[in-house]
Design a protein around this motif. Sequence first.
Motif, PDB file in Angstrom:
ATOM      1  N   TRP A  23       0.823  -1.208   0.000  1.00 12.45           N
ATOM      2  CA  TRP A  23       0.000   0.000   0.000  1.00 12.45           C
ATOM      3  C   TRP A  23       0.855   1.255   0.000  1.00 12.45           C
ATOM      4  N   ILE A  24       1.947   1.213   0.738  1.00 11.32           N
ATOM      5  CA  ILE A  24       2.871   2.355   0.753  1.00 11.32           C
ATOM      6  C   ILE A  24       3.478   2.561  -0.628  1.00 11.32           C
ATOM      7  N   ALA A  25       3.859   1.432  -1.268  1.00  8.21           N
ATOM      8  CA  ALA A  25       4.456   1.514  -2.603  1.00  8.21           C
ATOM      9  C   ALA A  25       3.466   2.078  -3.620  1.00  8.21           C
ATOM     10  N   LEU A  26       2.221   1.608  -3.547  1.00 14.38           N
ATOM     11  CA  LEU A  26       1.201   2.107  -4.476  1.00 14.38           C
ATOM     12  C   LEU A  26       0.930   3.594  -4.249  1.00 14.38           C
ATOM     13  N   ALA A  27       0.895   3.994  -2.976  1.00 14.48           N
ATOM     14  CA  ALA A  27       0.669   5.414  -2.663  1.00 14.48           C
ATOM     15  C   ALA A  27       1.824   6.267  -3.171  1.00 14.48           C
ATOM     16  N   TYR A  45      10.353   1.519 -17.248  1.00 14.68           N
ATOM     17  CA  TYR A  45      10.586   1.369 -15.808  1.00 14.68           C
ATOM     18  C   TYR A  45      10.685  -0.093 -15.381  1.00 14.68           C
ATOM     19  N   PHE A  46       9.904  -0.951 -16.021  1.00 16.51           N
ATOM     20  CA  PHE A  46       9.722  -2.313 -15.516  1.00 16.51           C
ATOM     21  C   PHE A  46      10.833  -3.252 -15.980  1.00 16.51           C
ATOM     22  N   LEU A 257       3.669  -7.128  -7.219  1.00 21.19           N
ATOM     23  CA  LEU A 257       3.012  -5.844  -7.436  1.00 21.19           C
ATOM     24  C   LEU A 257       3.766  -4.716  -6.730  1.00 21.19           C
ATOM     25  N   THR A 258       4.347  -5.031  -5.569  1.00 20.07           N
ATOM     26  CA  THR A 258       5.168  -4.048  -4.850  1.00 20.07           C
ATOM     27  C   THR A 258       6.352  -3.626  -5.700  1.00 20.07           C
ATOM     28  N   PHE A 259       6.991  -4.599  -6.331  1.00 20.16           N
ATOM     29  CA  PHE A 259       8.108  -4.304  -7.225  1.00 20.16           C
ATOM     30  C   PHE A 259       7.649  -3.374  -8.346  1.00 20.16           C
ATOM     31  N   CYS A 260       6.513  -3.685  -8.952  1.00 20.49           N
ATOM     32  CA  CYS A 260       5.999  -2.854 -10.052  1.00 20.49           C
ATOM     33  C   CYS A 260       5.754  -1.424  -9.582  1.00 20.49           C
ATOM     34  N   VAL A 301      14.175  -3.755   0.025  1.00 20.18           N
ATOM     35  CA  VAL A 301      13.776  -3.939  -1.382  1.00 20.18           C
ATOM     36  C   VAL A 301      13.493  -2.599  -2.069  1.00 20.18           C
ATOM     37  N   PRO A 302      12.631  -1.749  -1.506  1.00 22.27           N
ATOM     38  CA  PRO A 302      12.418  -0.443  -2.156  1.00 22.27           C
ATOM     39  C   PRO A 302      13.682   0.409  -2.208  1.00 22.27           C
TER      40      PRO A 302
END
Length: 380
Positions: A23-27, A45-46, A257-260, A301-302
Amino acid sequence: MEKVKKKTAATLLHIMKNSAVLWIALAAAGITCIFVPIDRGYLDYFDLRTLSCLFCTLAVVGAFKNIKFFVWLADKIVRRFKSVRGVVLALVSVTYFGSMIMANDMALVTFLPLGFFVLDSCGKRKHLAFTFVMQNIAANLGGMLTPFGNPQNLYLYSFYEIGTAEFFKIMALPFAAAFALIFGVCLFVKKESVEVGTRPKASPPVWRVLAYSLLFVLSVCIVFRLFPYYWGLLAVFAAVLVLDRKALLRVDYALLLTFCAFFVFSGNLSRIPAVREFFSSLMALDPLFFGVLSCQAISNVPSAVLLSHFTEDFRRLLIAVNLGGLGTPVASLASLITLNTYRALDPKGTRRYLAKFLLFNFSFLLVLLGISYLTVYFVL
């Protein structure tokens, strides 16, 4: 009706807690999209190789978990030891080396419950906090040696196109030092006699173990770029679909999805001039120190995905995001998994656990950081 509502609310809360990083990554990705409008540049990017390799590894590990292979293997190892020290060493060691194959979070999900059942069955729950802390450290550090051992390794290995021999050269000394430290600390556990009271785990089907082992080898070949990743992805997906389609449900899609999301977040930041200059200046000063510092705040990871856009010094960054999993509970997803597991088993002992967690984590971090600086200046 009221019970259904409460159960639904509890389920949603559980999902929210276990997907906090997502959720943090998506935000974060969504906010940066305000400053960098969506265009064709987003397609660059991907890192599809990283995502494919990660999916294949997660799917095969999921198949292994469905036949309880890792639990059986760990149970066999633990039963060979007749003292608390031996049991703790076995649990920590199997987590350490298991993380090289399964990645740290999966190793903990698999082996933390085993640690609890073993210590509980032989009446030694007083060692649970220490054992969990050391299993957590082992999981965070054990996967550093291999490109597929940790998600951040897989990403950096692909992003910088690091040679396999070069990768092992960078991580060999920190890996060996980490194992020596973990082993040495575990030797201080008292040598009390124990006897595991639970029944031995049933052996998994041999043919499935062989089949999944071949698929894992195939996944490793994808990581090492021995053939195009898309053919490997297709082969692994088709094989797992036929052999055990439920394993596909075990894949951590939230991680993918977090990676994306972080690909979008870091890609957008790299296109904002002021942000690019700020991070580039920090990484130019000391990628190892600021990499570790970043992990303490936003996890490893991020940090790997973000900081890779601002430095070419992959050696220091690679070490930083592996060691950076130590420290605060948010430094890695694995640490949050361990904390939540311990809190569920012993709510009253959470403060005691956190005190031990912080003491051992920062002690290990400081020692290994010093060794890593020696590695950077005298070995690499």
